[in-house]
Design a protein around this motif. Structure first.
Motif, short mmCIF file in Angstrom:
data_model
loop_
_atom_site.label_atom_id
_atom_site.label_comp_id
_atom_site.label_asym_id
_atom_site.label_seq_id
_atom_site.Cartn_x
_atom_site.Cartn_y
_atom_site.Cartn_z
N TYR A 280 54.71 33.11 -12.88
CA TYR A 280 54.72 33.86 -14.14
C TYR A 280 53.30 34.29 -14.51
CZ TYR A 280 55.89 34.94 -19.01
OH TYR A 280 56.06 35.57 -20.23
N VAL A 281 52.34 33.40 -14.33
CA VAL A 281 50.94 33.74 -14.60
C VAL A 281 50.47 34.86 -13.69
CG1 VAL A 281 48.58 32.86 -14.41
CG2 VAL A 281 50.31 31.49 -15.57
N TYR A 282 50.88 34.82 -12.44
CA TYR A 282 50.50 35.88 -11.50
C TYR A 282 51.06 37.23 -11.93
CZ TYR A 282 50.66 38.75 -7.29
OH TYR A 282 50.55 39.78 -6.40
N LYS A 283 52.35 37.24 -12.29
CA LYS A 283 53.00 38.51 -12.63
C LYS A 283 52.52 39.06 -13.98
CE LYS A 283 57.13 37.32 -10.00
NZ LYS A 283 58.56 36.93 -10.05
N ARG A 284 52.40 38.17 -14.98
CA ARG A 284 52.02 38.65 -16.30
C ARG A 284 50.51 38.76 -16.46
NH1 ARG A 284 56.03 38.09 -20.30
NH2 ARG A 284 54.45 38.99 -21.70
N GLN A 290 47.71 40.77 -18.69
CA GLN A 290 47.76 40.04 -19.96
C GLN A 290 46.95 38.75 -19.82
OE1 GLN A 290 51.66 39.72 -21.74
NE2 GLN A 290 52.39 41.55 -20.67
N TYR A 291 45.64 38.90 -19.76
CA TYR A 291 44.77 37.77 -19.45
C TYR A 291 44.77 36.72 -20.55
CZ TYR A 291 43.06 40.93 -15.83
OH TYR A 291 42.98 41.78 -14.74
N SER A 292 44.68 37.12 -21.79
CA SER A 292 44.61 36.15 -22.89
C SER A 292 45.91 35.36 -22.99
CB SER A 292 44.32 36.87 -24.20
OG SER A 292 43.04 37.44 -24.19
N TYR A 293 47.02 36.04 -22.82
CA TYR A 293 48.33 35.39 -22.93
C TYR A 293 48.51 34.33 -21.84
CZ TYR A 293 53.44 34.99 -22.97
OH TYR A 293 54.73 34.52 -23.01
N THR A 294 48.19 34.68 -20.61
CA THR A 294 48.35 33.73 -19.52
C THR A 294 47.27 32.65 -19.54
OG1 THR A 294 47.18 35.32 -18.10
CG2 THR A 294 49.58 35.31 -18.02
N THR A 295 46.10 32.93 -20.11
CA THR A 295 45.09 31.89 -20.28
C THR A 295 45.57 30.84 -21.25
OG1 THR A 295 43.30 33.46 -19.82
CG2 THR A 295 42.70 31.41 -20.94
N ALA A 296 46.24 31.27 -22.33
CA ALA A 296 46.83 30.32 -23.27
C ALA A 296 47.87 29.45 -22.58
CB ALA A 296 47.43 31.06 -24.45
N LEU A 297 48.66 30.06 -21.71
CA LEU A 297 49.66 29.30 -20.95
C LEU A 297 48.99 28.30 -20.01
CD1 LEU A 297 52.51 28.72 -20.01
CD2 LEU A 297 52.39 30.74 -18.53
N GLY A 298 47.93 28.73 -19.35
CA GLY A 298 47.21 27.81 -18.46
C GLY A 298 46.56 26.66 -19.21
N LEU A 299 46.04 26.93 -20.42
CA LEU A 299 45.44 25.86 -21.21
C LEU A 299 46.50 24.87 -21.66
CD1 LEU A 299 42.94 24.73 -22.58
CD2 LEU A 299 43.37 26.26 -24.52
N PHE A 300 47.65 25.37 -22.07
CA PHE A 300 48.77 24.48 -22.42
C PHE A 300 49.17 23.62 -21.23
CE2 PHE A 300 53.39 23.95 -22.10
CZ PHE A 300 53.63 23.14 -23.20
N GLN A 301 49.25 24.23 -20.06
CA GLN A 301 49.61 23.51 -18.84
C GLN A 301 48.61 22.39 -18.54
OE1 GLN A 301 49.40 26.04 -15.41
NE2 GLN A 301 50.54 24.65 -14.11
N SER A 302 47.32 22.66 -18.68
CA SER A 302 46.29 21.67 -18.39
C SER A 302 46.33 20.51 -19.38
CB SER A 302 44.91 22.33 -18.42
OG SER A 302 44.83 23.36 -17.46
N VAL A 303 46.54 20.82 -20.66
CA VAL A 303 46.57 19.77 -21.68
C VAL A 303 47.76 18.83 -21.44
CG1 VAL A 303 46.90 19.32 -24.13
CG2 VAL A 303 45.32 21.10 -23.40
N VAL A 304 48.93 19.40 -21.15
CA VAL A 304 50.10 18.57 -20.90
C VAL A 304 49.90 17.71 -19.65
CG1 VAL A 304 52.56 18.61 -20.37
CG2 VAL A 304 51.64 20.16 -22.09
N SER A 305 49.32 18.28 -18.61
CA SER A 305 49.06 17.52 -17.38
C SER A 305 48.11 16.36 -17.65
CB SER A 305 48.47 18.43 -16.31
OG SER A 305 49.37 19.46 -15.96
N LEU A 306 47.07 16.60 -18.47
CA LEU A 306 46.14 15.53 -18.82
C LEU A 306 46.84 14.41 -19.57
CD1 LEU A 306 43.26 14.38 -19.03
CD2 LEU A 306 42.96 15.77 -21.09
N ILE A 307 47.71 14.77 -20.51
CA ILE A 307 48.45 13.76 -21.28
C ILE A 307 49.35 12.94 -20.36
CG2 ILE A 307 50.20 13.44 -23.07
CD1 ILE A 307 49.03 15.89 -24.48
N LEU A 308 50.01 13.60 -19.41
CA LEU A 308 50.90 12.89 -18.49
C LEU A 308 50.12 11.92 -17.61
CD1 LEU A 308 53.30 15.76 -17.33
CD2 LEU A 308 53.89 13.79 -18.74
#
Length: 325
Positions: A280-284, A290-308
């Motif tokens: 999804y990040v690749y396509k969008r 849509q760099y800002s939108y997918t950067t927000a998604l990547g930041l969310f992904q990193s935060v959740v991974s850190l918590i896990l």
């Protein structure tokens, strides 16, 4: 008398330390000069992490901006949490989040135990040449690109020319469109993941089994324990700490299935189960700009991974095992 002896010993130790003078400070410069060649080996690793892990962190500021190529990162306007609100209210987000978590859950349940079982079976082989041959055959798929392996998987599962459907026809069954079925596509994904990574994943477990004291097996055999009992009571406890550490690392990847594997097997008919965060990040992001939108998604992904990772590591330590830290 014991108290007098203890007092005398303490007095003598204090006098000896006072006579010896203050302890010399550790000379880190001397150690640096002595081990300079060893520290030089760290330079490529440090450069790699600085360039590809830490330097890109400055780009996370795009998640809070409306990034435009003409303005650059710093001159683009700030929008606060607008990209995150747009992300969490999108139906696509919940679809890709579900698919990412489900595929990683399948990997954790079905693929994670396979290297352990393979390592145990390899460890029980007594003919060394046969063991080495099997290990080499199991390691080969890991060094092949997912594009190559994906093409092989698609060819094997082809409804017209694939060997799997040919075998189904021999037993009187109808051919199955594996790669176009929302039920069979995850099965093909997990099966191909096991095929590529299971053999290579045995390396750490075999190394852990090699460190188990052989006298433990001899003692278990003398107590009447057969092979299965020896595996259960000696081998598995001996590799428990390795399993725990790899489990923590696997939980850190729960939000990241990878890109090449998915992209090599993905097609438009199974998007409902195959669209994940990376694709999804690749396509969008890259294709849709849509760099800002997918950067927000990547930041969310990193935060959740850190918590896990932090949570599972604490649970592992609470269970008495040694975690990552």
């Amino acid at each position: 008398m014991d108290q007098i002896a203890d007092y005398s010993a303490n007095t003598q130790s204090k006098e000896a330390s006072a006579f010896a003078g203050p302890k010399p400070k550790s000379d880190w410069r001397k150690r640096l000069r002595r081990d300079r060649m060893l520290y030089m080996l760290l330079v490529p690793v440090v450069i790699y992490f600085v360039l590809f892990k830490y330097a890109p962190l400055f780009g996370e500021v795009m998640a809070f901006k409306n990034y435009r190529l003409a303005d650059g990162i710093w001159n683009s306007p700030w929008v606060g949490l607008q990209q995150f609100r747009k992300l969490f209210t999108s139906r696509d987000f919940w679809l890709i989040l579900r698919n990412t978590l489900l595929l990683n859950l399948y990997i954790l349940v079905f693929a994670f135990p396979v290297p352990i079982a393979l390592a145990i079976m390899l460890n029980e082989l007594r003919k060394e040449w046969y063991k080495r041959l099997l290990q080499n055959l199991l390691y080969i798929p890991h060094f092949m690109s997912w594009i190559v392996l994906g093409s092989i998987v698609i060819a094997l599962l082809s409804p017209s020319t694939g060997i799997v459907n040919a075998l189904l026809k021999l037993v009187g069954l109808e051919p199955i469109y594996f790669m176009a079925s929302t039920f069979w596509w995850p099965v093909a994904f997990i099966g191909s993941s096991i095929w590529r990574e299971a053999g290579f994943g045995t390396i750490l477990y075999l190394a852990a089994m090699a460190s188990i004291d052989s006298h433990l097996y001899e003692a278990a055999a003398m107590d009447g324990a057969r092979k299965w009992r020896q595996i259960w009571h000696v081998t598995l406890p001996g590799i428990r700490s390795t399993v725990a550490i790899l489990l923590v690392l696997q939980m850190g990847r729960m939000m990241d299935v990878g890109f090449e594997h998915i992209y090599a097997l993905q097609n438009s008919t199974v998007t409902a189960v195959s669209e994940v965060i990376s694709t999804y990040v690749y396509k969008r992001g890259i294709v849709g700009l849509q760099y800002s939108y997918t950067t927000a998604l990547g930041l969310f992904q990193s935060v959740v991974s850190l918590i896990l990772v932090v949570t599972v590591n604490r649970l592992i330590r609470a269970m008495g095992e040694r975690g990552l830290w």
